[in-house]
Write an enzyme that holds these catalytic residues in place. Sequence first.
Site, PDB file in Angstrom:
ATOM      1  N   LYS A 256       0.837  -1.206   0.000  1.00 13.73           N
ATOM      2  CA  LYS A 256       0.000   0.000   0.000  1.00 13.73           C
ATOM      3  C   LYS A 256       0.877   1.264   0.000  1.00 13.73           C
ATOM      4  O   LYS A 256       0.591   2.232  -0.709  1.00 13.73           O
ATOM      5  CB  LYS A 256      -0.852  -0.045   1.275  1.00 13.73           C
ATOM      6  CG  LYS A 256      -1.968   0.919   1.340  1.00 13.73           C
ATOM      7  CD  LYS A 256      -3.059   0.460   2.308  1.00 13.73           C
ATOM      8  CE  LYS A 256      -2.622  -0.332   3.523  1.00 13.73           C
ATOM      9  NZ  LYS A 256      -2.366   0.431   4.723  1.00 13.73           N
TER      10      LYS A 256
ATOM     11  N   CYS B 213      26.551   4.973  12.265  1.00 17.65           N
ATOM     12  CA  CYS B 213      26.115   5.156  13.644  1.00 17.65           C
ATOM     13  C   CYS B 213      26.786   4.125  14.560  1.00 17.65           C
ATOM     14  O   CYS B 213      27.960   4.292  14.871  1.00 17.65           O
ATOM     15  CB  CYS B 213      24.591   5.119  13.706  1.00 17.65           C
ATOM     16  SG  CYS B 213      23.976   6.130  15.062  1.00 17.65           S
TER      17      CYS B 213
ATOM     18  N   GLN C  67      30.797   3.786  15.950  1.00 14.55           N
ATOM     19  CA  GLN C  67      31.219   3.578  17.348  1.00 14.55           C
ATOM     20  C   GLN C  67      32.065   2.308  17.441  1.00 14.55           C
ATOM     21  O   GLN C  67      33.093   2.275  18.125  1.00 14.55           O
ATOM     22  CB  GLN C  67      29.982   3.509  18.245  1.00 14.55           C
ATOM     23  CG  GLN C  67      29.166   4.809  18.196  1.00 14.55           C
ATOM     24  CD  GLN C  67      27.902   4.791  19.043  1.00 14.55           C
ATOM     25  OE1 GLN C  67      27.528   3.781  19.618  1.00 14.55           O
ATOM     26  NE2 GLN C  67      27.231   5.937  19.115  1.00 14.55           N
TER      27      GLN C  67
ATOM     28  N   GLU D   1      21.755   6.932   4.963  1.00 17.01           N
ATOM     29  CA  GLU D   1      20.758   6.208   4.152  1.00 17.01           C
ATOM     30  C   GLU D   1      19.444   6.958   4.021  1.00 17.01           C
ATOM     31  O   GLU D   1      18.721   6.781   3.040  1.00 17.01           O
ATOM     32  CB  GLU D   1      20.514   4.800   4.725  1.00 17.01           C
ATOM     33  CG  GLU D   1      19.809   4.716   6.087  1.00 17.01           C
ATOM     34  CD  GLU D   1      20.744   4.759   7.286  1.00 17.01           C
ATOM     35  OE1 GLU D   1      21.842   5.333   7.151  1.00 17.01           O
ATOM     36  OE2 GLU D   1      20.378   4.252   8.363  1.00 17.01           O
TER      37      GLU D   1
ATOM     38  N   GLN E 100     -14.737  -7.720  -2.745  1.00 16.87           N
ATOM     39  CA  GLN E 100     -16.126  -7.230  -2.659  1.00 16.87           C
ATOM     40  C   GLN E 100     -16.511  -6.962  -1.208  1.00 16.87           C
ATOM     41  O   GLN E 100     -17.165  -5.972  -0.892  1.00 16.87           O
ATOM     42  CB  GLN E 100     -17.089  -8.268  -3.240  1.00 16.87           C
ATOM     43  CG  GLN E 100     -16.932  -8.486  -4.732  1.00 16.87           C
ATOM     44  CD  GLN E 100     -17.866  -9.586  -5.220  1.00 16.87           C
ATOM     45  OE1 GLN E 100     -18.991  -9.693  -4.775  1.00 16.87           O
ATOM     46  NE2 GLN E 100     -17.387 -10.410  -6.122  1.00 16.87           N
TER      47      GLN E 100
ATOM     48  N   HIS F 233      23.061   9.004   9.904  1.00 15.09           N
ATOM     49  CA  HIS F 233      22.475   7.968   9.026  1.00 15.09           C
ATOM     50  C   HIS F 233      22.343   8.484   7.601  1.00 15.09           C
ATOM     51  O   HIS F 233      21.306   9.065   7.250  1.00 15.09           O
ATOM     52  CB  HIS F 233      21.087   7.576   9.547  1.00 15.09           C
ATOM     53  CG  HIS F 233      21.124   6.757  10.792  1.00 15.09           C
ATOM     54  ND1 HIS F 233      21.198   5.383  10.784  1.00 15.09           N
ATOM     55  CD2 HIS F 233      21.124   7.128  12.101  1.00 15.09           C
ATOM     56  CE1 HIS F 233      21.230   4.934  12.028  1.00 15.09           C
ATOM     57  NE2 HIS F 233      21.190   5.970  12.853  1.00 15.09           N
TER      58      HIS F 233
ATOM     59  N   ILE G  83     -10.387  -2.824  14.388  1.00 15.86           N
ATOM     60  CA  ILE G  83     -10.964  -1.943  15.407  1.00 15.86           C
ATOM     61  C   ILE G  83     -10.136  -0.664  15.547  1.00 15.86           C
ATOM     62  O   ILE G  83     -10.666   0.442  15.573  1.00 15.86           O
ATOM     63  CB  ILE G  83     -11.040  -2.677  16.758  1.00 15.86           C
ATOM     64  CG1 ILE G  83     -12.146  -3.724  16.706  1.00 15.86           C
ATOM     65  CG2 ILE G  83     -11.306  -1.687  17.907  1.00 15.86           C
ATOM     66  CD1 ILE G  83     -12.327  -4.519  17.974  1.00 15.86           C
TER      67      ILE G  83
ATOM     68  N   LYS H   2     -14.167 -12.238  -4.252  1.00 17.74           N
ATOM     69  CA  LYS H   2     -15.083 -12.085  -3.110  1.00 17.74           C
ATOM     70  C   LYS H   2     -14.463 -11.267  -1.956  1.00 17.74           C
ATOM     71  O   LYS H   2     -15.123 -10.360  -1.431  1.00 17.74           O
ATOM     72  CB  LYS H   2     -15.548 -13.456  -2.628  1.00 17.74           C
ATOM     73  CG  LYS H   2     -16.724 -13.407  -1.666  1.00 17.74           C
ATOM     74  CD  LYS H   2     -18.047 -13.068  -2.342  1.00 17.74           C
ATOM     75  CE  LYS H   2     -18.587 -14.282  -3.058  1.00 17.74           C
ATOM     76  NZ  LYS H   2     -19.785 -14.040  -3.804  1.00 17.74           N
TER      77      LYS H   2
ATOM     78  N   GLY I 158      27.968   1.532  13.654  1.00 20.57           N
ATOM     79  CA  GLY I 158      29.101   1.123  12.821  1.00 20.57           C
ATOM     80  C   GLY I 158      30.297   2.043  12.975  1.00 20.57           C
ATOM     81  O   GLY I 158      31.445   1.625  12.765  1.00 20.57           O
TER      82      GLY I 158
ATOM     83  N   LYS J  20     -15.917  -7.996 -12.989  1.00 20.03           N
ATOM     84  CA  LYS J  20     -16.629  -8.320 -11.746  1.00 20.03           C
ATOM     85  C   LYS J  20     -16.476  -7.207 -10.723  1.00 20.03           C
ATOM     86  O   LYS J  20     -17.447  -6.754 -10.115  1.00 20.03           O
ATOM     87  CB  LYS J  20     -16.041  -9.603 -11.152  1.00 20.03           C
ATOM     88  CG  LYS J  20     -16.850 -10.821 -11.464  1.00 20.03           C
ATOM     89  CD  LYS J  20     -16.409 -11.924 -10.540  1.00 20.03           C
ATOM     90  CE  LYS J  20     -17.163 -13.195 -10.809  1.00 20.03           C
ATOM     91  NZ  LYS J  20     -16.569 -14.323 -10.128  1.00 20.03           N
TER      92      LYS J  20
ATOM     93  N   GLU K 287      27.322   2.274  26.532  1.00 22.05           N
ATOM     94  CA  GLU K 287      26.138   1.460  26.251  1.00 22.05           C
ATOM     95  C   GLU K 287      26.453  -0.037  26.341  1.00 22.05           C
ATOM     96  O   GLU K 287      25.645  -0.824  26.813  1.00 22.05           O
ATOM     97  CB  GLU K 287      25.640   1.787  24.839  1.00 22.05           C
ATOM     98  CG  GLU K 287      24.414   0.997  24.423  1.00 22.05           C
ATOM     99  CD  GLU K 287      23.977   1.298  22.983  1.00 22.05           C
ATOM    100  OE1 GLU K 287      24.802   1.804  22.192  1.00 22.05           O
ATOM    101  OE2 GLU K 287      22.826   1.014  22.655  1.00 22.05           O
TER     102      GLU K 287
HETATM  103  N1  GLN Z   1      23.170   2.648  20.180  1.00 16.39           N
HETATM  104  C1  GLN Z   1      24.029   3.698  19.698  1.00 16.39           C
HETATM  105  C2  GLN Z   1      23.665   5.033  20.327  1.00 16.39           C
HETATM  106  O1  GLN Z   1      22.561   5.192  20.806  1.00 16.39           O
HETATM  107  C3  GLN Z   1      23.989   3.774  18.193  1.00 16.39           C
HETATM  108  C4  GLN Z   1      22.638   4.091  17.638  1.00 16.39           C
HETATM  109  C5  GLN Z   1      22.500   3.800  16.186  1.00 16.39           C
HETATM  110  O2  GLN Z   1      23.299   3.053  15.615  1.00 16.39           O
HETATM  111  N2  GLN Z   1      21.479   4.320  15.546  1.00 16.39           N
HETATM  112  O3  GLN Z   1      24.450   5.936  20.352  1.00 16.39           O
END
Ligand code: GLN
Length: 543
Positions: free
Chosen positions: A17, A380, A384, A509, A192, A507, A149, A189, A382, A223, A404
Site C-alpha cells: 500500500k 552510527c 562507534q 541512508e 467485494q 544515518h 478496530i 469475493k 558502525g 466483476k 552502552e
Molecule cells: N546505540 C548507539 C547510540 O545510541 C547507536 C545508535 C544507532 O546506531 N542508531 O548511540
Amino acid sequence: MTQYIFVTGGVVSGIGKGISAASVGRLLKDNGFSVFMQKFDPYLNVDPGTMSPYQHGEVFVTRDGGETDLDLGHYERFIDEELTKNSSVTSGRIYSNVIRKERAGDFEGKTVQVIPHVTNEIKAKVYSVAEESQADFIITEIGGTVGDIESQPFIEAIRQIHSENPEHVLFMHTVLIPTIPGTDELKTKPAQHSFKELMSFGIKPDVFILRAAEPITEEVFSKISLFCDLPREAIIESKNVDLIYEVPLVFKAQGLDQYILRHFNMTSRADKTGEWAKMCQRFRESKQKLSIALVGKYTALNDSYLSVLEAIRDAGFNLDTLAEVTYIDSETIAAENAQEVLSGFDGVVIPGAFGSRGTEGMIETVRYVREHKVPYLGICMGMQIACIETARNVLGLADASSLELKPDAKHLIITYLDGQSADMDLGGTLRLGNNDCALKPGSLAHQLYGQENIVERHRHRYEFNNKYKEQFEREGGVVFSGVQLAKNLMEIVERPDHPYFIACQFHPEFKSRPNRPHPLFTGLIEAGLKRRGEHKKGKKKED
Ligand code: GLN
C-alpha cells in the site's frame, strides 16, 4: 485548493500500500504538481521509536527528528521531498494529545469522546500538513486493513474530511485478489467484502488497486467494476515488478494519473515521467555485479535495514552495477571465522544498532576489513564500533568499549556528552534529525561530498569521547573528517591508510534517493568495483 488522496487497504496487510501511495505521489509530481505525504498508523505506541526493528522494520528518521514508519522512506525516495514529524502519526500520538488537552481543561468540561474529539485531532493532522506544505496534493495512507478496530477513528475522520471538501477528496483502496491454492483461479469475493466494509463506514472508493500473484483477467476487472460500482478505468492492476521503482510506470501505463486528475477536474501541467522511466531502464540494464555484506543484529527481517539496503542498491545502479546485499548476523562472526565469512565480499557495511548483543562480532568484522583493506562503511553504531576496534587493536587499549555496551570498561571511547543523564527515559531522548557537520578540507569525506558543509540526520544517544581524540589521530591512524562544530562532536572518522574506510555517526541512508544516491554509498560501490578489478587483474597474473 488542496486535493486530498486517502489510501486504505483491504483483505490483508503487507501488499505494498505504501509503495502504491508513493507511486501516485511520483506520478502527480511528474505531472507538474507539488505533493506531500503522510501515514497514519493505528497502533498505540506514540511513535515507532521504541519498537524493535523486528516489530515494525526500520525506524525512518525525518529531518526534524521524527522517528517514523518505514513507509516514509518509500515516500521520500519516490517523491523526493523531505517530510516531517507530522507525516507520521500513530493512534498513540492522537490519544496522548487528546488526553493532554483533556487534563489541561481544553474541552471545557465536555465528555471527551472518540467522535468528535479523537476524529477532530486526526483531521487537524491532515489539515495542518496541507497548511504547512501548501502542496497541491496531500496523500495520506491509513495503515492496517479496513475493518480493524484500531483504525476506525481514522476511517471516520477521512469520511468527515470528504464531507467537508466533497470536490477535493479521492479514496484509493488497495486489495489482494487471492488465488485458490493449487489453481490459478482469481477470487474477487474478499475484495467485494472489503468494498462493503468501506461502504458501511460511509466511504465509497474512487479507485481500486488490485494485487495478485497471477495476471488479472478481464473477467476479474469486470466483476470488480460491477460489484464495486466503479468504471473499468478506475481499477488498476499493480503487477509484480522486479524493481519497485517501476510501479509508477505500471500505474501510468493504465492511465491512473490522468484518471485522478480528471476526478479533480484538473489537467496535467507537465509530463516528466520520461526521466523516471529512463532511470528504471538504466537500473534494469546494470551489467556488473558486486557483493556487499551487511553485518548487523536484526538480520532475520529484511525490512530492518530497508533504507540502507535501498541506498546500497541505488548507488550500485547509478554505477551500472547490481549490488547484491547479503545480511550477516553479527553474532555468528568471531576472530576464528571472520576470514571464512567475509573474504568473498567486495564491501562491508555495519548499520545502526542498539544494545550490546552482537557487538563483539561487529568488532571482529571491523578488524577484518581494516587489516584486509576491504571497503567499509560504518553507520552510527558502525562508527562507534570502528572507534572501539581502533582503541583495542591499534592503540592497545584492551578494555575499550562504550558506555552502552560495557559501562564499567576502563576506556569509554563512546560515552554520554557532559550534562547528559544516565537515567533518561527510553523514548525521545536521542540526538535526532538534522545536524550540521563541517568536513575537513582534503579528506575523503570532503572529496566524496564535494562540499565543506553538510547536513545529515541522526538517531543515537552516545558520542565519541573527545578525551581520546588526539591519541586516535596521533597513533591510531585515523582522521576525524567531519565535526559538528557547535558542540565539537565527532561525526565522521576515516583511515587514510585504507582504500575506503569511512564511518559516520549519522544515518546517510535517509537522504539517499534513487536518482541521487548518497556519496558515502557511491564511494563504497566505487571502492568495491576497484577492488574487484584489481583482484581480477591479480588472478590473471597468477594464471
Ligand atoms: N546505540 C548507539 C547510540 O545510541 C547507536 C545508535 C544507532 O546506531 N542508531 O548511540
